[in-house]
Design a protein around this motif. Structure first.
Motif, PDB file in Angstrom:
ATOM      1  N   ALA A  97      -0.802   8.079 -15.676  1.00 51.00           N
ATOM      2  CA  ALA A  97      -0.158   9.255 -15.107  1.00 51.00           C
ATOM      3  C   ALA A  97       1.183   8.858 -14.517  1.00 51.00           C
ATOM      4  CB  ALA A  97      -1.043   9.862 -14.026  1.00 51.00           C
ATOM      5  N   ARG A  98       2.118   9.801 -14.485  1.00 53.64           N
ATOM      6  CA  ARG A  98       3.426   9.571 -13.883  1.00 53.64           C
ATOM      7  C   ARG A  98       3.565  10.427 -12.633  1.00 53.64           C
ATOM      8  NH1 ARG A  98       7.239  11.874 -17.460  1.00 53.64           N
ATOM      9  NH2 ARG A  98       5.597  12.680 -18.817  1.00 53.64           N
ATOM     10  N   GLY A  99       4.069   9.821 -11.556  1.00 56.05           N
ATOM     11  CA  GLY A  99       4.257  10.572 -10.328  1.00 56.05           C
ATOM     12  C   GLY A  99       4.768   9.680  -9.222  1.00 56.05           C
ATOM     13  N   THR A 100       4.889  10.249  -8.037  1.00 56.10           N
ATOM     14  CA  THR A 100       5.380   9.500  -6.883  1.00 56.10           C
ATOM     15  C   THR A 100       4.325   8.502  -6.420  1.00 56.10           C
ATOM     16  OG1 THR A 100       6.787  11.329  -6.144  1.00 56.10           O
ATOM     17  CG2 THR A 100       6.142   9.708  -4.482  1.00 56.10           C
ATOM     18  N   VAL A 101       4.793   7.290  -6.108  1.00 49.20           N
ATOM     19  CA  VAL A 101       3.969   6.306  -5.409  1.00 49.20           C
ATOM     20  C   VAL A 101       4.624   6.060  -4.056  1.00 49.20           C
ATOM     21  CG1 VAL A 101       3.030   3.967  -5.390  1.00 49.20           C
ATOM     22  CG2 VAL A 101       3.171   5.236  -7.547  1.00 49.20           C
ATOM     23  N   VAL A 102       3.885   6.300  -2.981  1.00 48.19           N
ATOM     24  CA  VAL A 102       4.440   6.103  -1.642  1.00 48.19           C
ATOM     25  C   VAL A 102       4.104   4.703  -1.145  1.00 48.19           C
ATOM     26  CG1 VAL A 102       4.508   8.529  -0.972  1.00 48.19           C
ATOM     27  CG2 VAL A 102       2.428   7.199  -0.556  1.00 48.19           C
ATOM     28  N   THR A 103       5.064   4.112  -0.458  1.00 46.79           N
ATOM     29  CA  THR A 103       4.876   2.818   0.201  1.00 46.79           C
ATOM     30  C   THR A 103       4.631   3.066   1.677  1.00 46.79           C
ATOM     31  OG1 THR A 103       6.351   1.703  -1.364  1.00 46.79           O
ATOM     32  CG2 THR A 103       5.943   0.593   0.741  1.00 46.79           C
ATOM     33  N   VAL A 104       3.529   2.500   2.180  1.00 50.62           N
ATOM     34  CA  VAL A 104       3.182   2.650   3.591  1.00 50.62           C
ATOM     35  C   VAL A 104       2.993   1.272   4.208  1.00 50.62           C
ATOM     36  CG1 VAL A 104       2.100   4.906   3.276  1.00 50.62           C
ATOM     37  CG2 VAL A 104       0.706   2.832   3.050  1.00 50.62           C
ATOM     38  N   SER A 105       3.173   1.185   5.507  1.00 50.16           N
ATOM     39  CA  SER A 105       2.884  -0.047   6.235  1.00 50.16           C
ATOM     40  C   SER A 105       1.498  -0.036   6.845  1.00 50.16           C
ATOM     41  CB  SER A 105       3.932  -0.278   7.333  1.00 50.16           C
ATOM     42  OG  SER A 105       5.211  -0.491   6.766  1.00 50.16           O
TER      43      SER A 105
END
Length: 254
Positions: A144-152
């Motif tokens: 799938a294609r979409g946003t990947v969020v980076t979190v701490s």
């Protein structure tokens, strides 16, 4: 074509290497250890840089700089590993290719909700990989294609999951390193991708429901399918890579 793959931990690195067959060890400055795949259509150097965006950025920058100084720069950087998936778009064991790599918690809390750092007049919060490359890799990997969020901080509640989904429409996955890798790549004008396989659902923390082994197997399978797509897509991508751009202003939550 030379590709640097940056993972967080050794298990992810080894899963990528398993797709390549034989990997040899090479040492970078600072005692980083690379695993270098034998010659093939796409030559992979795989680095376990550590957990979190800062460690990922430092490791990626070290490898990129060493390669450039040696006269053998990388053509592409890939942030790869397992991560959390947002239902229903990214179920357990599925593969996600980021069309946007977004720093989800880089900003400020206010009485009216979260404000990204871009609204404060600083920096960037999103990198957008080359769309043709994203499409090609996703098609090859069945992803799938979409946003990947980076979190701490990994999401551990339904409220936080809902907040992220509201602020980032189209989000499919959460991880901890992609934005750091993208920042290092952008600083040296190298295109970037992020590939995640889903080990757990984003939401209430339930370790018993995680499927880490299955996600690592899916990561190996994904990297078996994409060398041709990477080679073809990266040839189309101009260097320097796409400039980072601010994410759309998120909807604030009270």
């Amino acid at each position: 074509m030379r590709v640097l793959v940056v993972t967080a931990v050794a298990a992810e690195r080894d899963a990528v290497c398993a797709a390549a067959g034989t990997c040899e060890e090479a040492v970078l400055p600072g005692e980083y250890a690379l695993r270098r795949a034998s010659a093939r259509q796409v030559a992979l150097d795989v680095l376990a840089a550590g957990v979190g965006p800062a460690a990922a950025a430092a490791g990626a920058a070290t490898a990129l700089t060493a390669a450039a100084l040696a006269g053998r720069p990388y053509d592409l950087v890939v942030s790869a590993g397992i991560g959390g998936g947002f239902a229903p778009g990214a179920p357990l064991g599925s593969v996600v290719v980021a069309d946007a790599i977004v720093a989800a918690d880089l900003g400020a809390e206010t009485p009216d909700g979260f404000i990204p750092v871009t609204e404060l007049g600083f920096g960037t919060v999103a990198h957008r990989p080359d769309p043709e490359l994203v499409r090609a890799v996703a098609a090859a990997a069945g992803a799938a294609r979409g946003t990947v969020v980076t979190v701490s901080t990994v999401t551990g509640s339904g409220a936080r999951s809902a907040e992220l989904a509201e602020r980032h429409p189209g989000v499919l996955a959460e991880a901890m390193e992609g934005f750091g890798v993208a920042e290092a790549a952008a600083a040296q004008g190298v295109p970037v991708l992020e590939i995640r396989t889903v080990s757990n659902a984003v939401g209430p923390r339930d370790r018993a429901a995680w499927r880490i082994k299955d996600a690592l197997t899916a990561l190996t399978d994904a990297f078996r399918t994409i060398p041709g797509a990477l080679a073809a897509g990266a040839r189309r991508a101009d260097r320097p890579g796409p400039a980072p751009e601010p994410a759309p202003s998120p909807r604030r939550t009270p």
